[in-house]
Design an enzyme around this catalytic site. Structure first.
Site, PDB file in Angstrom:
ATOM      1  CB  CYS A 145      -0.970  -0.050   1.189  1.00 20.12           C
ATOM      2  SG  CYS A 145      -2.196   1.266   1.171  1.00 20.12           S
ATOM      3  CG  ASP A 302      -6.905  -2.430  -3.999  1.00 18.09           C
ATOM      4  OD1 ASP A 302      -7.652  -1.776  -3.256  1.00 18.09           O
ATOM      5  OD2 ASP A 302      -5.673  -2.475  -3.863  1.00 18.09           O
ATOM      6  CG  HIS A 331      -6.006  -2.413  -0.293  1.00 17.36           C
ATOM      7  ND1 HIS A 331      -5.174  -1.863  -1.236  1.00 17.36           N
ATOM      8  CD2 HIS A 331      -5.557  -1.957   0.912  1.00 17.36           C
ATOM      9  CE1 HIS A 331      -4.272  -1.095  -0.640  1.00 17.36           C
ATOM     10  NE2 HIS A 331      -4.479  -1.147   0.660  1.00 17.36           N
TER      11      HIS A 331
END
Lengths: 371, 114
Positions: A145, A302, A331
């Site tokens: 991320c 995601d 995600h």
């Protein structure tokens, strides 16, 4: 009479299941997480660098250490949820020398820590220390991320640092195309007044960001997550897994005000990183200077980082050895799902292992030191 | 779900959720992703932040004056001190790294040979 007795029994059973589910939700806030043995090897302000205790003898371990870098928003134990569900445990078991960089919980005194600072003041020093204590000539970095964004900027900013492999998981890099989501809309120019937000809070509360993230899929996040728990109450292992993930979702940290402001202004709104307009301490951040082997893992479903945001970096870096994999996952699922454990983690290990061996002397001669 | 008795309230609740999700999940996602909703949320937030900012500024100013009159350190001073400590910690870390480099040079075989 039998019907009434049966109904009463069903109601009682349902009540007990509801109570059991409610208890599981409350208990999840104390769910045991991050249990893989580790040692603190360096710290600076609130940032800690840990080394996980190897389980293989030194002769069987891979010589290139692996540094895990996570985002600034949630806690790093997503890498080490629980025994049997831990990416760290898996990689240590595969013979990798695993280090974890934990940014810690910024306090009001860290409100002026910018996104750049995380790269130049913290990650730089952590890598320098890692190379020192491991004695390795180079290292691999895995960023997840925003941790992947930080790792990318770091690799581009310091081409002299010997990063042999760079693994990016759901990396928000290119903001030219915004997904049609509430978060993207709120962050647009003219909507959220970032300066006022930071001025009001010093650091942006993690609870606020968690709420924004949950609002992307309100029904699934505010109701569905709990319904899923109630569905699997009879499966103790599944409940433990749910509790670990729920603790991770709920256990948020604030984001340093200056870092949040800079990320929204320079990265999201101005897209400076991809446009080649980002400069840190007078040095250009040129993605074209990334020459490390790159594995870019993109999650197909995601809803936080769109595919377009994560994949365009492949055309901007100079690495000869680069690969992108689109995984049918979300995600968080990319690190916390059973599919990740069974498929993605072994894939990452298989990709990294042949790239983590000892280099021939001729190749080593060109390697430079981070210091 | 269909295997459960209809009188099982727990199963009925789950069934209700499934039915409700089919209808509302995408509708809610679309609604929160609409420009109208985003405008409404940001306006509310703006208003909340304005009030909060004003209140906070006034409290801070009053508190700062009070603490100064009492000869006590203010929040701003404590935060500045903490920032300076972090900078000192960074300089120590750099010194530590330089020392490591010097020790490496001293221990290197070439150095020992000379």
């Amino acid at each position: 009479m039998m019907g009434i007795a049966e109904n009463a029994r069903q109601v009682e059973k349902s009540y007990l299941r509801m109570a059991e589910g409610a208890k599981a939700i409350v208990d999840s806030l104390d769910a045991p997480v991050g249990l893989t043995p580790k040692e603190l090897v360096w710290s600076l302000n609130k940032t800690n660098l840990y080394r996980y205790t190897p389980t293989k003898p030194s002769g069987e371990r891979l010589p290139v250490p692996l540094l895990l870098v996570y985002a600034l928003i949630n806690r790093t134990f997503i890498f080490d949820l629980a025994p049997g569900r831990s990416f760290v445990e898996f990689m240590v078991g595969e013979g990798f020398d695993v280090y974890l960089l934990d940014w810690g919980r910024p306090g009001p005194e860290d409100r002026n820590t910018s996104f750049d600072d995380y790269v130049t003041q913290y990650l730089y020093r952590a890598v320098r220390k890692l190379l020192r204590i491991s004695g390795a000539p180079d290292l691999s970095i895995l960023g997840y991320c925003l941790g992947a964004t930080i790792s990318t900027v770091f690799t581009a900013l310091y081409p002299e640092v010997p990063i042999r492999n760079l693994i990016l998981l759901t990396a928000p890099i290119d903001f030219a195309e915004q997904p049609e989501s509430s978060l993207a809309l709120w962050l647009q120019e003219g909507r959220l007044d970032v300066d006022r937000l930071v001025e009001s809070f010093d650091n942006v509360p993690g609870e606020l960001i968690r709420h924004w993230a949950k609002m992307l899929k309100p029904v699934e996040n505010f109701v569905g997550a709990y319904v899923n728990l109630f569905r699997q109450l009879e499966d103790k292992s599944a409940v433990q897994g749910w509790q670990a993930v729920n603790r991770w979702v709920e256990d948020v940290v604030p984001v340093a005000g200056a870092a949040f402001r800079q990320f929204v202004m320079d990265y999201v709104r101005a897209n400076k990183l991809v446009r080649g307009q980002l400069e840190i301490d007078g040095r250009p951040v040129d993605l074209g200077r990334i020459r490390a082997a790159v594995l870019n893992v993109v999650a197909q479903y995601d809803h936080l980082v769109a595919q377009s945001q994560a994949q365009s970096i492949m055309g901007l870096i100079s690495s000869q050895d680069k690969e992108m994999r689109v995984i049918p996952s979300t995600h968080v699922g990319i690190m916390a799902s059973a599919r990740a454990r069974d498929k993605l983690w072994p894939e990452i290990a298989s990709w990294l292992e042949p790239r983590s061996g000892r280099l021939p002397l001729s190749a080593k001669a060109g390697a430079s030191s981070a210091t | 779900m269909s295997e459960k008795s209809p009188s099982d309230p727990f199963s009925q609740m789950l069934q209700l959720y499934d039915d409700w999700t089919k209808t509302w999940s995408s509708a809610m996602s679309e609604m929160v992703a609409s420009k109208g909703f985003a405008d409404s949320v940001t306006q509310q937030m703006e208003s909340g932040l304005s009030t909060m900012g004003l209140f906070r500024r006034q409290v801070n100013e009053a508190m700062e004056q009070y603490l100064q009159q009492m000869s006590l350190p203010t929040r701003r001073e404590v935060l500045n001190l903490a920032e300076r400590l972090t900078h000192i910690e960074m300089r120590l870390d750099d010194l530590d790294a330089k020392l490591d480099g010097m020790l490496d040079l001293l221990r290197s075989p070439r150095r020992r040979a000379t």
